[in-house]
Design an enzyme around this catalytic site. Structure first.
Site: not given
Ligand SMILES: *Cc1c(COP(=O)(O)O)cnc(C)c1O
Length: 431
Positions: A200
Site C-alpha cells: 500500500k
Molecule cells: C488491501 C485492502 C484491504 C485489506 O487490507 P489488509 O491490510 O490487507 O487486510 C481492504 N480493502 C481494500 C480496497 C484493499 O486494497
C-alpha cells in the site's frame, strides 16, 4: 519504426531498467525498528506510551483526523468499524462490486449480508444511483471504497446515507493522502479504514491497519474491540475487565515504528509520485482508444493502482471484442517490459463465498433473513465491462524514483500503438 519485442525486436523497457522496489527501506526505518526493539517498548497493549500510540497520534496529526486507532490489518479495521457501529445479524451492508475481497468479507465477519452495488465507469467507485436502488429496510451501512487511490463520490453517498439513516465506513486502504474538497478521505464518513500492508501507499514491514473517526465514543468502542473488550487508559494499570465482545486486533510495535518512519517521508514521495504519474498519463492520453485514470473534480487521486480501459472502436477496431483487444495489448506490452496485469478477475458478487453462502455454516449469515446468495455472471454490467476491457499497472509507480521507468513505459505504449496493424491481427484472431 522499431520491431515489436513480441516479434523479436528490442524491448522498449531495457531489462536492467525494470526494477522499482517497494517499499523503500532506508536507514531511518531500520533505526526506528531497532530503537523500538532496544527500548523494550514491545508491549502491544496500547496504553498511550509505546510506538503504536505514537503512530496513532502522528497519523491523526499528519492527515488531520480527530481520532486514530491502530489495528492488525485493514480487513480487521473494516470489521471492527462495522462492529463498533452496531452492524450485526440481519443487517445489510452495501459495498461496491469492484474491490478487494476484504471489502465484501468484512460485513460477513459481523454476520451481516454484503449487498453489492455497481460502479461508475470512470472513477471505478460506487455508483450512488445503484446504491440507492439497493437500499432496503435492513440496510445499516454503506462502505464506499476509494479504489486505486481515487475518492468515491462522497457528496452523493453521504447525502443518501443521511436521508436513509445509514452509517458510512470508508474503505481507504488504497488511498491515504487522497482528499475530497480539501478533506482527507477517511474523515468523510463515520469511520475510515486504512491498510499498511506492504504493497500500500504507506507501508509497514508486514501487516497493519488504522481506523480513524471524528467521534470520540466510536473511537473508544473500536479501542475496546481491538483489545478483548477491555478499557486501557494511559497511566492506569490494566485491570483485565472486559466490557463487551472484543477481539485481539492489536498492532505490533515494530510495525508501528516502521510506519512512523515511512510516514515522515510520505509527503516527499507523494509529491514525486504525482509528478511522475502526471507526466506518464499525459503521454498515454494522446493515444486513441485508451481511457486514462482521472479523479472527480475537487478531489486528489493518489495513484495506488493505474487502471486503463481500452475501447476497440476508438482504437480503430470496430467489431473486435473488448476482451480480445485487452488480451492482445497485454501480450504486446508485457513483451516490451510493461508489467500490465488485471486487478480483480471477478466482480465480488461472483466470488464463491457469496454465491454459495459460505459463512458460519448452514448458509449464515444469509440464512438469518433468508437472503439468497449472489448469482454468478449476473448483474453489475459496468463492473463486468471494466474487468473485461481494462488492465492495470501496480506498485511500480509508488517508487518515487520511477519517473524514468514510466517514461520507458510510455515509449512502449507509443510503440505498440504505432503497430496497430499487428494489434488488429492479434485481437481479430482472438475475437
Ligand atoms: C488491501 C485492502 C484491504 C485489506 O487490507 P489488509 O491490510 O490487507 O487486510 C481492504 N480493502 C481494500 C480496497 C484493499 O486494497
Amino acid at each position: 519504426m522499431s520491431r515489436l519485442a513480441a516479434l523479436g525486436g528490442t524491448a522498449a523497457v531495457p531489462k536492467d531498467q525494470r526494477r522499482a522496489p517497494w517499499p523503500l527501506v532506508e536507514d531511518e526505518d531500520r533505526k526506528a525498528v531497532l530503537s523500538a526493539l532496544d527500548g523494550a517498548r514491545l508491549v502491544s497493549d496500547t496504553d498511550g506510551t509505546n510506538p503504536v500510540s505514537e503512530l496513532e497520534q502522528q497519523w491523526a496529526d499528519h492527515f488531520g483526523f480527530a481520532h486514530c486507532v491502530a489495528v492488525s490489518n485493514g480487513t480487521a479495521a473494516l470489521s471492527l468499524a462495522l462492529s463498533a457501529l452496531g452492524v450485526g445479524p440481519g443487517d445489510e451492508v452495501i459495498v461496491p462490486a469492484l474491490s478487494f475481497i476484504a471489502t465484501g468479507l468484512a460485513p460477513v465477519h459481523q454476520m451481516a449480508v454484503p449487498v453489492f452495488a455497481d460502479i461508475d465507469p470512470v472513477t471505478y467507485n460506487l455508483d450512488p444511483e445503484d446504491v440507492e436502488r439497493r437500499i432496503t429496510p435492513r440496510t445499516r451501512a454503506i462502505v464506499p471504497v476509494h479504489l486505486h487511490g481515487a475518492p468515491a463520490d462522497m457528496d452523493r453517498i453521504a447525502e443518501i446515507a443521511r436521508r436513509h439513516g445509514l452509517a458510512v465506513v470508508e474503505d481507504a486502504a488504497q488511498a491515504p493522502g487522497a482528499t475530497h474538497r480539501g478533506r482527507p478521505v477517511g474523515s468523510l464518513g463515520d469511520a475510515g479504514a486504512f491498510s499498511l500492508q506492504v504493497s500500500k501507499n504507506v507501508p509497514t514491514c508486514g501487516e497493519g491497519g488504522l481506523l480513524v473517526t471524528g467521534d470520540a465514543e466510536l473511537a473508544a468502542a473500536m479501542r475496546r474491540g481491538r483489545q478483548f473488550g477491555e478499557v486501557m487508559d494511559p497511566g492506569r494499570e490494566r485491570d483485565y475487565v472486559s466490557h463487551g465482545l472484543g477481539w485481539n486486533h492489536k498492532m505490533n510495535a515494530l510495525q508501528a515504528a516502521f510506519t512512523s518512519a515511512q510516514l515522515a517521508r510520505f509527503d516527499d514521495y507523494e509529491r514525486r509520485r504525482q509528478q511522475n504519474v502526471a507526466a506518464f498519463l499525459a503521454r498515454l492520453a494522446e493515444l486513441p482508444g485508451i481511457q486514462v485514470p482521472t479523479a472527480l473534480p475537487d478531489t486528489t487521486h493518489v495513484w495506488h493502482i493505474l487502471r486503463f480501459r481500452f475501447d476497440p472502436a476508438a482504437f480503430g477496431l470496430d467489431g473486435v471484442a473488448p476482451r480480445a483487444l485487452r488480451t492482445a495489448l497485454r501480450r504486446l506490452l508485457r513483451a516490451e517490459g510493461v508489467p500490465m496485469s488485471q486487478y480483480q478477475l471477478l466482480p465480488l458478487p461472483d466470488q464463491t463465498v457469496f454465491v454459495d453462502r459460505l459463512g458460519f455454516g448452514a448458509g449464515h449469515p444469509w440464512a438469518v433473513t433468508g437472503a439468497p446468495g449472489t448469482v454468478r455472471g449476473e448483474g453489475y454490467p459496468v463492473t463486468r465491462a471494466v474487468i473485461e476491457d481494462s488492465l492495470t499497472i501496480q506498485k511500480r509507480h509508488l517508487n518515487p524514483d520511477s519517473g524514468p521507468l514510466l517514461a520507458r513505459y510510455a515509449d512502449a505504449f507509443e510503440k505498440v500503438w504505432a503497430h496497430r496493424d499487428m494489434v488488429a491481427t492479434l485481437a481479430g484472431a482472438a475475437s
